[in-house]
Design a protein around this motif. Sequence first.
Motif, PDB file in Angstrom:
ATOM      1  N   ASP A 186       0.841  -1.210   0.000  1.00  0.00           N
ATOM      2  CA  ASP A 186       0.000   0.000   0.000  1.00  0.00           C
ATOM      3  C   ASP A 186       0.867   1.247   0.000  1.00  0.00           C
ATOM      4  OD1 ASP A 186      -2.826  -0.751   0.149  1.00  0.00           O
ATOM      5  OD2 ASP A 186      -2.277  -1.730   2.016  1.00  0.00           O
ATOM      6  N   VAL A 187       0.834   1.974  -1.083  1.00  0.00           N
ATOM      7  CA  VAL A 187       1.458   3.298  -1.138  1.00  0.00           C
ATOM      8  C   VAL A 187       0.324   4.274  -1.414  1.00  0.00           C
ATOM      9  CG1 VAL A 187       3.092   4.800  -2.321  1.00  0.00           C
ATOM     10  CG2 VAL A 187       3.654   2.393  -1.979  1.00  0.00           C
ATOM     11  N   ASP A 188      -0.115   4.963  -0.374  1.00  0.00           N
ATOM     12  CA  ASP A 188      -1.235   5.891  -0.543  1.00  0.00           C
ATOM     13  C   ASP A 188      -1.105   7.055   0.436  1.00  0.00           C
ATOM     14  OD1 ASP A 188      -2.152   5.016   1.994  1.00  0.00           O
ATOM     15  OD2 ASP A 188      -3.358   3.438   1.078  1.00  0.00           O
ATOM     16  N   GLY A 189      -2.106   7.912   0.438  1.00  0.00           N
ATOM     17  CA  GLY A 189      -2.043   9.131   1.245  1.00  0.00           C
ATOM     18  C   GLY A 189      -2.080   8.907   2.730  1.00  0.00           C
ATOM     19  N   THR A 190      -2.427   7.698   3.174  1.00  0.00           N
ATOM     20  CA  THR A 190      -2.471   7.430   4.620  1.00  0.00           C
ATOM     21  C   THR A 190      -1.102   7.025   5.169  1.00  0.00           C
ATOM     22  OG1 THR A 190      -3.051   5.087   4.324  1.00  0.00           O
ATOM     23  CG2 THR A 190      -4.866   6.659   4.422  1.00  0.00           C
ATOM     24  N   CYS A 191      -0.128   6.775   4.289  1.00  0.00           N
ATOM     25  CA  CYS A 191       1.190   6.298   4.755  1.00  0.00           C
ATOM     26  C   CYS A 191       1.958   7.376   5.516  1.00  0.00           C
ATOM     27  CB  CYS A 191       2.017   5.822   3.564  1.00  0.00           C
ATOM     28  SG  CYS A 191       1.353   4.354   2.759  1.00  0.00           S
ATOM     29  N   ASP A 192       1.822   8.630   5.072  1.00  0.00           N
ATOM     30  CA  ASP A 192       2.475   9.757   5.735  1.00  0.00           C
ATOM     31  C   ASP A 192       3.979   9.527   5.890  1.00  0.00           C
ATOM     32  OD1 ASP A 192       2.533  12.265   6.875  1.00  0.00           O
ATOM     33  OD2 ASP A 192       2.180  11.530   8.910  1.00  0.00           O
ATOM     34  N   GLY A 193       4.637   9.060   4.829  1.00  0.00           N
ATOM     35  CA  GLY A 193       6.082   8.887   4.842  1.00  0.00           C
ATOM     36  C   GLY A 193       6.568   7.580   5.426  1.00  0.00           C
ATOM     37  N   THR A 194       5.652   6.766   5.970  1.00  0.00           N
ATOM     38  CA  THR A 194       6.028   5.464   6.536  1.00  0.00           C
ATOM     39  C   THR A 194       5.353   4.377   5.705  1.00  0.00           C
ATOM     40  OG1 THR A 194       6.150   6.424   8.745  1.00  0.00           O
ATOM     41  CG2 THR A 194       6.036   4.030   8.602  1.00  0.00           C
ATOM     42  N   TYR A 195       6.155   3.619   4.968  1.00  0.00           N
ATOM     43  CA  TYR A 195       5.602   2.664   4.014  1.00  0.00           C
ATOM     44  C   TYR A 195       5.866   1.233   4.482  1.00  0.00           C
ATOM     45  CZ  TYR A 195       6.020   6.949   1.291  1.00  0.00           C
ATOM     46  OH  TYR A 195       5.954   8.254   0.876  1.00  0.00           O
ATOM     47  N   GLU A 196       4.797   0.446   4.557  1.00  0.00           N
ATOM     48  CA  GLU A 196       4.919  -0.964   4.927  1.00  0.00           C
ATOM     49  C   GLU A 196       5.499  -1.723   3.750  1.00  0.00           C
ATOM     50  OE1 GLU A 196       5.007  -3.728   7.611  1.00  0.00           O
ATOM     51  OE2 GLU A 196       3.696  -2.048   8.121  1.00  0.00           O
ATOM     52  N   SER A 197       6.488  -2.576   4.009  1.00  0.00           N
ATOM     53  CA  SER A 197       7.079  -3.349   2.919  1.00  0.00           C
ATOM     54  C   SER A 197       7.671  -4.644   3.463  1.00  0.00           C
ATOM     55  CB  SER A 197       8.182  -2.543   2.218  1.00  0.00           C
ATOM     56  OG  SER A 197       9.276  -2.334   3.094  1.00  0.00           O
ATOM     57  N   SER A 198       7.932  -5.561   2.564  1.00  0.00           N
ATOM     58  CA  SER A 198       8.595  -6.819   2.922  1.00  0.00           C
ATOM     59  C   SER A 198       9.538  -7.201   1.793  1.00  0.00           C
ATOM     60  CB  SER A 198       7.560  -7.925   3.150  1.00  0.00           C
ATOM     61  OG  SER A 198       6.803  -8.151   1.975  1.00  0.00           O
ATOM     62  N   TYR A 199      10.612  -7.889   2.136  1.00  0.00           N
ATOM     63  CA  TYR A 199      11.561  -8.293   1.090  1.00  0.00           C
ATOM     64  C   TYR A 199      11.864  -9.774   1.203  1.00  0.00           C
ATOM     65  CZ  TYR A 199      15.471  -8.560   4.413  1.00  0.00           C
ATOM     66  OH  TYR A 199      16.297  -8.911   5.450  1.00  0.00           O
ATOM     67  N   SER A 200      12.344 -10.339   0.110  1.00  0.00           N
ATOM     68  CA  SER A 200      12.745 -11.739   0.095  1.00  0.00           C
ATOM     69  C   SER A 200      14.018 -11.875  -0.720  1.00  0.00           C
ATOM     70  CB  SER A 200      11.636 -12.608  -0.516  1.00  0.00           C
ATOM     71  OG  SER A 200      11.340 -12.189  -1.833  1.00  0.00           O
ATOM     72  N   VAL A 201      14.803 -12.882  -0.392  1.00  0.00           N
ATOM     73  CA  VAL A 201      16.060 -13.156  -1.103  1.00  0.00           C
ATOM     74  C   VAL A 201      15.858 -14.416  -1.937  1.00  0.00           C
ATOM     75  CG1 VAL A 201      18.510 -13.678  -0.875  1.00  0.00           C
ATOM     76  CG2 VAL A 201      17.409 -12.114   0.747  1.00  0.00           C
ATOM     77  N   ILE A 202      16.004 -14.282  -3.237  1.00  0.00           N
ATOM     78  CA  ILE A 202      15.843 -15.418  -4.153  1.00  0.00           C
ATOM     79  C   ILE A 202      17.183 -16.102  -4.397  1.00  0.00           C
ATOM     80  CG2 ILE A 202      15.166 -16.101  -6.495  1.00  0.00           C
ATOM     81  CD1 ILE A 202      13.198 -13.725  -6.448  1.00  0.00           C
ATOM     82  N   LYS A 203      18.218 -15.271  -4.539  1.00  0.00           N
ATOM     83  CA  LYS A 203      19.562 -15.808  -4.779  1.00  0.00           C
ATOM     84  C   LYS A 203      20.523 -15.121  -3.816  1.00  0.00           C
ATOM     85  CE  LYS A 203      23.352 -15.616  -8.132  1.00  0.00           C
ATOM     86  NZ  LYS A 203      23.798 -15.093  -9.444  1.00  0.00           N
ATOM     87  N   GLY A 204      21.416 -15.908  -3.180  1.00  0.00           N
ATOM     88  CA  GLY A 204      22.414 -15.334  -2.288  1.00  0.00           C
ATOM     89  C   GLY A 204      22.139 -15.623  -0.819  1.00  0.00           C
TER      90      GLY A 204
END
Length: 415
Positions: free
Chosen positions: A362-380
Amino acid sequence: MTLPSAPNGGPLGGSLSIHSDVLNAPIPPTKEGKDGLVSELKSRARLTMASGNYPLAEAFYGKAVEVLSGCEGVKHDLAVLYANRSLARLNQNKKDDAIEDATLSVSHDSLYVKGHWRLGSAYSGAGRYAEAYDAFKCGLEVDPSNKPFEREIDKCRAKMTESKIKKKKSPKAEKTKPTASPSPTSSKSVSQKSRDVSTSAAVDAEDKSLFKKSEPIRGYKIVNGKKTSFFHHEQTEEEKALIGDITPKMLDIATTSTAQDVESEERAPAVSAWNTAGTWEEKGVTAWAKETLRKAILDVSYTFGTEPIKITISAIDKMDGHASFATVRMKRRYIYEFELELSWELKNMDEVLASGKIIYPDVDGTCDGTYESSYSVIKGDAKFCKAYVSERGLKSAVDRALDGWIELFKSTYAM
């Protein structure tokens, strides 16, 4: 439809007056009409959510639910509406209502991930961590790669453990406690209240009786068999012919837009078929937004200190969403909502050491500069990559790029 109150407890008043065209609109008889009205309601709800007017957003989503209720093939649409209204209610501290809406969202579409997220968030906001834990677990079963669910599950587990420890440490309640006998004052107070209630009822009954007797004196009269004010004026046939038909009419949506490409639609001012008063004008700029946002994200890179190792965004695999701006009573409001799935690569010169994904749900007007995110490593090696991808690495660089794009959006379409 029962409309919510403003945060201070009063009615929404002026906020509703400019939106009465949609909030008070009759439910259209056709599917096309219903879809058009719901689309308009959702558009205005997104803007009011972004500006923090949660009571009004709740009203918009509630009206949209009312329009779609009873229709076939709209379970997912209702799940989305209930989930969004749950968020609006939770932001007003209406915890029970937020839980109820999120539960309805999940019941309408058990595969809608955000419904589980809203339910877990509502339970967590109410301090019901065991139920929040179950809700987040269900969400993780639907989307096993969703890292934010895992973090919330850990938080709930910690809260439950903390609660158990507190219960063990708290002293046992005394077995016998002296019960305070009612004081003469309190007894007197109860009897006094009883007398007040009975007196009030008697006065009300007397008022009603007097009112019925004195209606002819107080300025009421009978018109066409109905009681109305003495000052009520029925139009004559001559007056009606002179004024004409002033009954409000809904515009035909089919005649207000043409089947043109997206670009030509966006160049024209998008005045809604429901906005007959012209108090709300919205213009879609999704094509421009996606082009500029794509460029901003693909320019992102991060280097750790003076090392030659560099991490970059190598591709944008998914960019779903929309952007528009609205003019409300000579004030500009900006609406945007995107879901991003990005690919990243960690390189030493030209050698790829690692790669993976980073997701922004979710990147929208309610984020107020704080963005929820997740990452994954496929290689390495995951541990090696953490310093490059986590909060102080690539994520921080992408967050800054998003902030910069939002400022570009506002400056490009400023009044």
